[in-house]
Design a protein around this motif. Sequence first.
Motif, PDB file in Angstrom:
ATOM      1  N   ARG A  63      73.113 125.388 138.779  1.00 44.96           N
ATOM      2  CA  ARG A  63      74.360 125.389 138.012  1.00 44.96           C
ATOM      3  C   ARG A  63      75.459 124.736 138.825  1.00 44.96           C
ATOM      4  NH1 ARG A  63      75.515 131.408 136.167  1.00 44.96           N
ATOM      5  NH2 ARG A  63      77.566 130.404 135.978  1.00 44.96           N
ATOM      6  N   SER A  64      76.156 123.762 138.225  1.00 51.37           N
ATOM      7  CA  SER A  64      77.176 123.005 138.954  1.00 51.37           C
ATOM      8  C   SER A  64      78.366 123.864 139.357  1.00 51.37           C
ATOM      9  CB  SER A  64      77.645 121.815 138.111  1.00 51.37           C
ATOM     10  OG  SER A  64      78.190 122.256 136.878  1.00 51.37           O
ATOM     11  N   ASP A  65      78.650 124.943 138.633  1.00 51.33           N
ATOM     12  CA  ASP A  65      79.791 125.792 138.986  1.00 51.33           C
ATOM     13  C   ASP A  65      79.489 126.687 140.192  1.00 51.33           C
ATOM     14  OD1 ASP A  65      77.928 127.161 137.344  1.00 51.33           O
ATOM     15  OD2 ASP A  65      79.425 128.673 136.816  1.00 51.33           O
ATOM     16  N   LEU A  66      78.219 126.744 140.613  1.00 54.41           N
ATOM     17  CA  LEU A  66      77.844 127.590 141.745  1.00 54.41           C
ATOM     18  C   LEU A  66      77.505 126.784 142.996  1.00 54.41           C
ATOM     19  CD1 LEU A  66      75.568 130.227 139.957  1.00 54.41           C
ATOM     20  CD2 LEU A  66      78.013 130.391 140.508  1.00 54.41           C
ATOM     21  N   ASP A  68      78.453 123.163 145.580  1.00 57.06           N
ATOM     22  CA  ASP A  68      79.340 122.070 145.951  1.00 57.06           C
ATOM     23  C   ASP A  68      78.581 120.768 146.216  1.00 57.06           C
ATOM     24  OD1 ASP A  68      81.912 123.619 146.154  1.00 57.06           O
ATOM     25  OD2 ASP A  68      80.695 124.739 147.612  1.00 57.06           O
ATOM     26  N   ARG A  89      75.148 116.145 134.878  1.00 50.08           N
ATOM     27  CA  ARG A  89      75.562 117.540 134.682  1.00 50.08           C
ATOM     28  C   ARG A  89      76.724 117.928 135.585  1.00 50.08           C
ATOM     29  NH1 ARG A  89      71.795 121.698 135.588  1.00 50.08           N
ATOM     30  NH2 ARG A  89      70.276 120.445 136.734  1.00 50.08           N
TER      31      ARG A  89
END
Length: 329
Positions: A63-66, A68, A89
């Motif tokens: 997941r890109s929000d988790l 860097d 993504r």
Amino acid sequence: MTTAERGPRVAVVGAAGWAGSRHARAFSEVGANVTHLVDKDERVLGLAQELGADRVSSAGELRSDLLDLVVVALPATVQPTVCADLLNRGFRVLTEKPVAADAQGAAIMAAASGVNERLMVGYTLHQHPGVPFVSTWVRDNKVIAVTVRSVAHKQSVDSWRADPKEGGVAVVNGIHAIELVSSWFKGAPKVLATSASNILYGSPVPEHVVSTLEFPSGVVFTLQSYWSPWQEPQGLNQGNWSLTIDILATDGRMLWSNDSLHVWDRDGGHHEEIFPPSDLFLRQAEAALGFCAGETPPVSFAQALRATDIADAVRTAAGSGAREVPAPK
């Protein structure tokens, strides 16, 4: 402890492989928080336990929000699709060199979202402390010719390296030198002659390649790249890779061999520089942390694509025995 205090959150795809495990340990050592290791191979479990990371089977689970940064260390025939999906993504990506095994694979990357802003290509040679000296000297002198010998130690040529689609030694190893040398000179070089053989290991791919190219400025570039079953006395990457670059100019000569640098002036003057051995994966991980913070990567996608195009032309010439083969622009 906050995320910032733990360091950037990093996932490594292909973590069970030699390069992937080196990346994972290097990022951990420079202070990154290696949170995910992506590999179906059970060998990754021990590394995941060592680094305190979660093991997942597919990059699609990330997941890109988790995260860097996602590091991709896969065979060059597989990387373009995986990297393009990650970029589309919204991830920031560090991919192993080359960006693809050939121009067709590179086109997949070129079409990805943010390829020029969120992609760093892992040409570790740029992390060597000698590169700024060599690049400056080349810029300040009228170069006539560059000769490179690049030898990677391998006990056997098997697994993905033996896949003809991967391109053989010029694409897997020689491309380091192709990328660096091409970064010094403008234009697409012409492949004048190429010879390849596979009689040392008997694999289905070129194991030894000698190629001569000429840049539009007239600079001649000769590359010898091969896999060797014999360990060299000295080398980069903990002795696994021996590299020598000999540069001839009108007013002098520079010889860079692994961690030593010699410069001779036309008047007979001589300068020697010895660099302490350095872990190029570690130095690259440090540079990648800067990339996470918005810094420009040492090798852009455009330059990496140029190197792939040139390597593709060398491979074509080796396969056909043709001379005077233009490198794609």
